[in-house]
Scaffold this active site. Structure first.
Site, PDB file in Angstrom:
ATOM      1  N   ARG A  60       0.837  -1.093  -0.010  1.00 37.75           N
ATOM      2  CA  ARG A  60       0.196   0.410  -0.143  1.00 37.75           C
ATOM      3  C   ARG A  60       1.258   1.608  -0.185  1.00 37.75           C
ATOM      4  O   ARG A  60       0.910   1.692   1.105  1.00 37.75           O
ATOM      5  CB  ARG A  60      -0.645  -0.071   1.335  1.00 37.75           C
ATOM      6  N   SER A 105     -13.482  -2.873   0.689  1.00 42.22           N
ATOM      7  CA  SER A 105     -13.174  -2.844   1.924  1.00 42.22           C
ATOM      8  C   SER A 105     -14.600  -2.002   1.987  1.00 42.22           C
ATOM      9  O   SER A 105     -15.071  -1.446   1.312  1.00 42.22           O
ATOM     10  CB  SER A 105     -12.630  -0.838   1.971  1.00 42.22           C
ATOM     11  N   LYS A 156      -4.379   6.228   8.662  1.00 43.81           N
ATOM     12  CA  LYS A 156      -5.125   6.300   7.380  1.00 43.81           C
ATOM     13  C   LYS A 156      -6.002   7.848   8.273  1.00 43.81           C
ATOM     14  O   LYS A 156      -6.641   6.753   8.631  1.00 43.81           O
ATOM     15  CB  LYS A 156      -6.095   4.888   7.270  1.00 43.81           C
TER      16      LYS A 156
HETATM   17  N1  FQP Z   1      -5.939  -0.925   2.243  1.00 42.37           N
HETATM   18  C1  FQP Z   1      -7.031  -2.319   2.741  1.00 42.37           C
HETATM   19  N2  FQP Z   1      -7.334  -3.181   3.044  1.00 42.37           N
HETATM   20  C2  FQP Z   1      -8.060  -3.964   4.074  1.00 42.37           C
HETATM   21  C3  FQP Z   1      -7.454  -5.071   3.900  1.00 42.37           C
HETATM   22  F1  FQP Z   1      -9.085  -5.835   3.975  1.00 42.37           F
HETATM   23  F2  FQP Z   1      -6.720  -5.816   3.040  1.00 42.37           F
HETATM   24  F3  FQP Z   1      -7.052  -4.995   5.088  1.00 42.37           F
HETATM   25  N3  FQP Z   1      -9.043  -2.719   4.227  1.00 42.37           N
HETATM   26  C4  FQP Z   1      -9.326  -1.717   4.019  1.00 42.37           C
HETATM   27  C5  FQP Z   1      -8.533  -1.173   3.171  1.00 42.37           C
HETATM   28  C6  FQP Z   1      -7.936   0.512   3.448  1.00 42.37           C
HETATM   29  O1  FQP Z   1      -8.604   0.341   1.814  1.00 42.37           O
HETATM   30  P1  FQP Z   1      -9.339   2.004   1.337  1.00 42.37           P
HETATM   31  O2  FQP Z   1     -10.622   2.017   1.818  1.00 42.37           O
HETATM   32  O3  FQP Z   1      -9.159   1.731  -0.139  1.00 42.37           O
HETATM   33  O4  FQP Z   1      -8.303   2.878   1.709  1.00 42.37           O
HETATM   34  P2  FQP Z   1      -6.602   3.505   1.347  1.00 42.37           P
HETATM   35  O5  FQP Z   1      -6.480   3.064  -0.297  1.00 42.37           O
HETATM   36  O6  FQP Z   1      -6.311   3.945   2.183  1.00 42.37           O
HETATM   37  O7  FQP Z   1      -6.072   1.538   2.343  1.00 42.37           O
END
Ligand code: FQP
Ligand code: MG
Length: 209
Positions: free
Chosen positions: A39, A110, A139
């Protein structure tokens, strides 16, 4: 994908690491993480060729340990390097569209409400991540802290659908997340900033695997 792979799901990018991310990932794998999400976001995050080169390095570290390598947000990168899957948020394309692009790869979504959960399941997601379960500083644009109630509701509705909790999870509160019915915990800071990422990962394994 089986739900056991979500047990200790480490997520990191260079902005979450004080030591080289390759080293931290190696240590976390030694500690027993079951899945990794790259990420790369936020100020000073790598982009373009630099990001791709790092993704390939981290992917090969995961491959040699037989750990699924998931890319956050960047579907094109995931397809280009043949990652094991992608994780998308509510602001990205629907899982059904992404599934077409990633051809058999893992699609994680998500979700923050039962409606978002039901849509992700209907769209063919392989797992959902829900949170933030606890307050998090990692975040900045999160939804309100949800606690474990939504995990319980989702598990009650779909007992066998893979669900992972995310947001402020530590070795102290991980058992509570599992007790609520999660198949695993997603962790960034509690492993990436740990003095020993290996020891931190091993403690999550004790609780969640
Ligand atoms: N990256 C993530 N991974 C998970 C996981 F299920 F892998 F634990 N859950 C939630 C997020 C959050 O994802 P998102 O809502 O796109 O926000 P960001 O792009 O800032 O991460
Ligand atoms: Mg995202």
């Amino acid at each position: 994908m089986n739900s056991e792979q979500l047990a200790v799901y480490f997520i990191a990018g260079t902005t979450n690491c004080l030591k080289p991310i390759e080293q931290i990932l190696q240590e976390a794998i030694k500690g027993g993480i079951t899945m990794f999400q790259f990420r790369e976001k936020g100020a000073n995050a790598k982009t373009g060729e630099e990001k791709k080169a790092l993704a390939l390095k981290l992917q090969s570290i995961c491959r040699s340990a037989d750990i699924p390598f998931i890319v956050n947000d960047d579907i094109d990168l995931a397809v280009e390097i043949e990652a094991d899957g992608v994780h998308i948020g509510q602001e990205d394309e629907a899982a059904s569209v992404v599934r077409e692009k990633i051809k058999g790869g893992i699609v994680g979504v998500s979700v923050h409400t039962m409606e978002e959960f039901e849509k992700a399941v209907a769209d063919g997601a392989d797992y959902v991540g829900t949170g933030p379960v606890y307050p998090t500083a990692t975040k900045l644009d999160t939804r309100p802290v949800a606690g474990t109630v939504l995990i319980q509701q989702m598990k009650n509705q779909q007992p066998s659908f893979p669900i992972v909790g995310i947001g402020g999870i530590t070795v102290q509160n991980a058992a509570e997340v599992m007790k609520a019915g999660a198949d695993g915990v997603s962790v960034i800071t509690a492993i990436s900033m740990a003095k020993s990422p290996e020891a931190a990962a091993a403690r999550f394994v004790e609780t969640c695997k």
